[in-house]
Motif scaffolding. Structure first.
Motif, PDB file in Angstrom:
ATOM      1  N   SER A   1       0.849  -1.183   0.000  1.00 17.69           N
ATOM      2  CA  SER A   1       0.000   0.000   0.000  1.00 17.69           C
ATOM      3  C   SER A   1       0.890   1.240   0.000  1.00 17.69           C
ATOM      4  O   SER A   1       2.119   1.153  -0.032  1.00 17.69           O
ATOM      5  CB  SER A   1      -0.861   0.012   1.259  1.00 17.69           C
ATOM      6  OG  SER A   1      -0.040   0.256   2.383  1.00 17.69           O
ATOM      7  N   GLU A   2       0.262   2.393   0.040  1.00 14.63           N
ATOM      8  CA  GLU A   2       1.036   3.643   0.090  1.00 14.63           C
ATOM      9  C   GLU A   2       1.926   3.656   1.330  1.00 14.63           C
ATOM     10  O   GLU A   2       3.109   4.020   1.267  1.00 14.63           O
ATOM     11  CB  GLU A   2       0.070   4.824   0.114  1.00 14.63           C
ATOM     12  CG  GLU A   2       0.745   6.163  -0.104  1.00 14.63           C
ATOM     13  CD  GLU A   2      -0.265   7.302  -0.072  1.00 14.63           C
ATOM     14  OE1 GLU A   2       0.167   8.448   0.084  1.00 14.63           O
ATOM     15  OE2 GLU A   2      -1.475   7.033  -0.189  1.00 14.63           O
ATOM     16  N   MET A   3       1.330   3.240   2.450  1.00 17.24           N
ATOM     17  CA  MET A   3       2.105   3.189   3.695  1.00 17.24           C
ATOM     18  C   MET A   3       3.245   2.182   3.587  1.00 17.24           C
ATOM     19  O   MET A   3       4.329   2.392   4.137  1.00 17.24           O
ATOM     20  CB  MET A   3       1.171   2.801   4.848  1.00 17.24           C
ATOM     21  CG  MET A   3       1.784   2.888   6.223  1.00 17.24           C
ATOM     22  SD  MET A   3       2.018   4.591   6.773  1.00 17.24           S
ATOM     23  CE  MET A   3       0.324   5.047   7.149  1.00 17.24           C
ATOM     24  N   GLY A   4       2.974   1.093   2.892  1.00 17.95           N
ATOM     25  CA  GLY A   4       4.009   0.083   2.704  1.00 17.95           C
ATOM     26  C   GLY A   4       5.127   0.584   1.807  1.00 17.95           C
ATOM     27  O   GLY A   4       6.313   0.358   2.084  1.00 17.95           O
ATOM     28  N   ILE A   5       4.744   1.288   0.754  1.00 19.75           N
ATOM     29  CA  ILE A   5       5.746   1.836  -0.159  1.00 19.75           C
ATOM     30  C   ILE A   5       6.626   2.846   0.568  1.00 19.75           C
ATOM     31  O   ILE A   5       7.813   2.970   0.283  1.00 19.75           O
ATOM     32  CB  ILE A   5       5.051   2.477  -1.379  1.00 19.75           C
ATOM     33  CG1 ILE A   5       4.368   1.385  -2.220  1.00 19.75           C
ATOM     34  CG2 ILE A   5       6.043   3.250  -2.232  1.00 19.75           C
ATOM     35  CD1 ILE A   5       3.527   1.918  -3.354  1.00 19.75           C
TER      36      ILE A   5
END
Lengths: 127, 127
Positions: free
Chosen positions: B95-99
DNA sequence: CGGCATCCGGGATGATACTG
DNA sequence: CAGTATCATCCCGGATGCCG
């Protein structure tokens, strides 16, 4: 970053090498408290006594702290210095290999703040 | 890096805030396979199917992989996409947070290579 | 008193077989 | 292929004791 030479390449062989190195390294950091310990040793600017670590690594108990420190020492991440005194004094510090984790930990902590702020924004503005 | 504003300061109150944010974030990454999974999702340039992850995260078993993926999804680090097909097809991606974990993971992998090379040098030259 | 070891219960993890 | 169920195993946590 040297990583670019191996990372995200399409060569399956290189990917295997990359996966193996990553796995070996991550295994060293495996353990419920190791990354927290390392981060705290970075947060402090110098060595920390055992009792200091016990306070800073919130939620850990003595047994686990000792165990994880032992493993980190065995794997060459932290150094342990005993001062022959009464009462006893033992100081833990990052080794050269541990200090090399600095950029990674800094980014990790940066991410922690980013995440905290993002979550705070969501809970403040649930519209 | 924004971290400089809070990190390694002498203000005990700031240190508490820093410790809390770090703890909360690290708790999300807590779990034997999560960082490995994230690193592999970075190594792949796109989403990975469950079976692909199973091959790349060497040593994991299905149960743990599913469990860790579920937690990572719940914590907003990875996304899970189901394609209504037979046979089933489920893709996992960051996800964005993961990226946003990218820089940290890149540094970590960089450290992994540094460590591997250092150890190789030692075993080659034990003089 | 500070640092560390040992014993035991519970939860996390691992291996295998099974299901849609 | 992706996920579930079951049971064995191991790591983790708390309490207690040791030692300088």
């Amino acid at each position: 970053m040297a990583i670019e030479r191996d990372w995200r390449c399409d060569d399956p062989k290189q990917q295997l090498i990359w996966a193996a190195a990553t796995r070996d390294a991550l295994q060293v950091l495996e353990g419920k408290w190791k990354i927290v310990i390392i981060c705290q040793l970075f947060g402090a600017k110098g060595p920390l006594r055992f009792s200091e670590l016990e306070k800073r690594v919130e939620g850990v108990n003595q047994k686990m702290l000792i165990q994880q420190l032992k493993e980190l020492e065995k794997d060459g991440i932290v150094t342990r210095t005993v001062f022959p005194q009464v009462p006893p004094r033992v100081e833990y510090a990052l080794s050269e290999m541990g200090i090399a984790l600095g950029p990674s930990m800094a980014e990790l902590i940066d991410w922690a703040f980013m995440r905290r702020d993002a979550r705070a924004a969501v809970s403040q503005d649930p519209a």
